[in-house]
Motif scaffolding. Structure first.
Motif, PDB file in Angstrom:
ATOM      1  N   HIS A   3      25.925  -6.610  -6.627  1.00 42.60           N
ATOM      2  CA  HIS A   3      26.030  -6.502  -8.192  1.00 42.60           C
ATOM      3  C   HIS A   3      24.825  -6.336  -8.766  1.00 42.60           C
ATOM      4  N   LEU A  97      32.567  -8.126 -18.139  1.00 44.30           N
ATOM      5  CA  LEU A  97      32.763  -7.699 -16.537  1.00 44.30           C
ATOM      6  C   LEU A  97      32.596  -8.575 -15.615  1.00 44.30           C
ATOM      7  N   PRO A  98      33.456  -8.282 -14.531  1.00 44.50           N
ATOM      8  CA  PRO A  98      33.383  -9.365 -13.283  1.00 44.50           C
ATOM      9  C   PRO A  98      31.988  -9.646 -12.558  1.00 44.50           C
ATOM     10  N   TYR A  99      30.915  -9.925 -13.313  1.00 46.18           N
ATOM     11  CA  TYR A  99      29.635  -9.886 -12.940  1.00 46.18           C
ATOM     12  C   TYR A  99      29.119 -11.319 -13.271  1.00 46.18           C
ATOM     13  N   PRO A 100      28.272 -12.116 -12.510  1.00 48.28           N
ATOM     14  CA  PRO A 100      27.728 -13.364 -13.063  1.00 48.28           C
ATOM     15  C   PRO A 100      26.866 -12.899 -14.182  1.00 48.28           C
ATOM     16  N   ARG A 101      26.863 -13.892 -15.214  1.00 52.96           N
ATOM     17  CA  ARG A 101      25.975 -13.655 -16.311  1.00 52.96           C
ATOM     18  C   ARG A 101      24.423 -13.647 -15.709  1.00 52.96           C
TER      19      ARG A 101
END
Lengths: 254, 304
Positions: A3, A97-101
């Motif tokens: 990521h 988005l499917p990402y950790p902040r």
């Protein structure tokens, strides 16, 4: 980790045609070009001093670099990398988005950090190139008689470490404030304050004085990398990175 | 396991001390095209932002795909495409670069961006910078970005904003097609007429409260008959009726009345004729959805 790399690559893709990227590449070329022209056309003045021309060139360059160019550049990079999202109103999009902040924040921070590193390395490399070119074109100056790569390289690295504190403050301000005036205006005021207060005995604690103080130390032949200004700069960087993480985690995207 | 793809339970949210959402309980079935209707400021976008975890400090429960958004945020977002408010586009990049950037983050092949550009009708303009795009083109690119990851759930906030009638029709067809493919669509709008042709279910939000929720057919079924009167002086007719029938309104420029029997209609006719009005027509009509919507939110529609 995947990521992070993808988010970092995305930052590079987004930086196309932006002020931050253009400044990173062209400002060192412009600065080195001006100092080359100065040395080339004033070769006799350079030669007359009898000093190591590398040191003379560095003293000329670092005067403006420490007080104005580097702090301003750090402000521009911090502003521009955040402004991309503010202008596009894209924080809300990025955070869906499917990402950790944290990954998104770290990638953006790392991208800006890499730009400053690239800027420093590019300018340092151009100074080396300039000296060697002058050694061929204007041998009377004497660049070929000295080898000061270690000294100049060390100073560039020291300036790089010293500016990280300023960059971290500016990055956080630019993340929080979407306009130009507040983050850059505050940064400019603090930079001026830093330059004025640099001689004060407690100025080592003020990140905006760090680069000016390092330049003054260079004039006194104090060129060791690690010193109180650097530790403060790194400490501020670490602390504000943590603050930024907490903010990004809790931040509502209205 | 819940039967609903989106399920909120007593959802509340406040901006500071100002409450915005008051106990919203949404139920969106898989495969539905759910229209989320409300006036500007009703709380539509705030609800959507909570669903997408953009506003983390909410009260109540929010579950998508049977999982809590608090606990499974990344898994939920990986299956969701969204367009929130105006499209968030990098204006210094081209339309294609905007999609490529998103494709990179979602680990999608380049070909997917070409397909989407064709799907939203921007293939010819793909090398143009977004700054030169019209409002409609931006909206379509925003929808394209939401579609890029082939999501199971599509959340669109006012997707037809800025589109001309042709563009609106294209978006309707696009969403209908996606729905046939099994994609669940949740779209907000402040115009019921814009979405009533494509939605299967409806939620009506007003001042932060959900006033109606259910299949659109159930709303249609609840439409009551109305009597429309056409006379030589409709304004006077309206005034005459208003004394005895406070529910009198306007429909297509004609005075209209709900809740009257056929016998009462005959008496009304005689009375209007007695007052010197020429009655051209007495027509029974069903209320349209727009009228029902206004009835539900208890705000009178604008009079002609």
């Amino acid at each position: 980790m995947t990521h992070f790399w993808l988010a970092l690559r995305s930052e590079f893709l987004k930086s196309r045609r932006t002020l931050a990227l253009a400044t990173t590449i062209w400002l060192p070329v412009f600065i080195a070009g001006l100092y080359f022209a100065l040395a080339y056309f004033k070769a006799e003045d350079f030669a007359k001093t009898g000093m190591n021309p590398w040191v003379l060139l560095a003293q000329n360059l670092f005067g403006l670099y420490s007080v104005l160019i580097l702090p301003m550049y750090a402000m521009v990079v911090a502003f521009s990398t955040n402004q991309i999202e503010h202008v596009a109103n894209a924080w809300k999009n990025v955070f869906t988005l499917p990402y950790p902040r944290l990954t998104i924040y770290v990638a953006k921070w790392a991208f800006a950090f890499l730009l400053i590193l690239l800027f420093s390395v590019l300018l340092c490399g151009l100074v080396f190139f300039e000296g060697n070119l002058l050694a061929v074109l204007k041998p009377e100056i004497g660049f070929q008689d000295y080898h000061s790569y270690d000294l100049i390289g060390r100073l560039f690295f020291k300036f790089f470490l010293a500016i990280l504190g300023v960059f971290s403050i500016q990055f956080l301000l630019s993340f929080l404030w979407r306009d130009f005036i507040r983050p850059v205006g505050t940064g400019l005021a603090l930079t001026i304050a830093g330059a004025i207060l640099a001689g004060w005995k407690f100025a080592w604690i003020f990140p905006y004085s760090a680069t000016t103080r390092i330049n003054e130390q260079f004039h006194k032949d104090k060129t060791a990398i690690w010193g109180p200004e650097i530790w403060v700069s790194l400490g501020v960087t670490l602390a504000l990175f943590g603050v930024g993480y907490l903010l990004v985690l809790r931040r509502s995207t209205r | 396991m819940s039967d609903f793809l989106i399920e909120t339970e007593n959802l509340t949210f406040s901006y500071g001390s100002q409450p915005i959402l008051h106990g919203i309980s949404l139920r969106v079935k898989p495969g539905a095209v759910y229209g989320f209707i409300g006036q500007n400021g009703a709380g539509k976008t705030t609800t959507i932002k909570v669903l997408l975890s953009l506003l983390p400090d909410f009260g109540g429960q929010v579950c998508l795909f049977g999982n809590s958004i608090r606990r499974r945020r990344l898994g939920i977002l990986a299956r969701t495409g969204a367009l929130v408010e105006e499209p968030a586009l990098y204006q210094h990049l081209t339309g294609q670069e905007n999609l490529l950037n998103r494709a990179l983050l979602l680990r999608l092949p380049r070909q997917r961006t070409q397909d989407i550009l064709r799907q939203v009708g921007l293939y010819e303009a793909r090398h143009k910078k977004v700054v030169a795009y019209s409002q409609g083109m931006r909206q379509r690119l925003g929808i394209g970005l939401a579609l890029l990851g082939a999501p199971d759930l599509l959340i669109l906030d006012e997707p037809t904003n800025g589109l001309d009638p042709n563009g609106i029709r294209e978006i309707r067809e696009l969403l209908t097609g996606l729905s046939r493919q099994g994609v669940t669509v949740f779209l907000s709008s402040h115009l019921l007429s814009e979405v009533e042709k494509i939605v299967t279910d409806l939620g009506i939000i007003h001042q932060g409260s959900l006033l109606f929720q259910g299949p659109i057919e159930s709303l249609r079924d609840s439409a009551r008959e109305e009597l429309c009167l056409d006379t030589n002086d409709n304004r006077r007719c309206f005034d005459l009726l208003q004394a005895d029938y406070p529910q009198v309104g306007w429909k297509n420029g004609l005075p209209s009345l709900g809740g009257v029997s056929r016998e009462e209609a005959a008496r009304l006719n005689a009375r209007l004729v007695g007052q010197g009005l020429a009655v051209y027509a007495l027509e029974w009509a069903r209320k349209d959805l727009e009228q029902l919507y206004f009835d539900i939110i208890q705000t009178p529609p604008p009079t002609p």
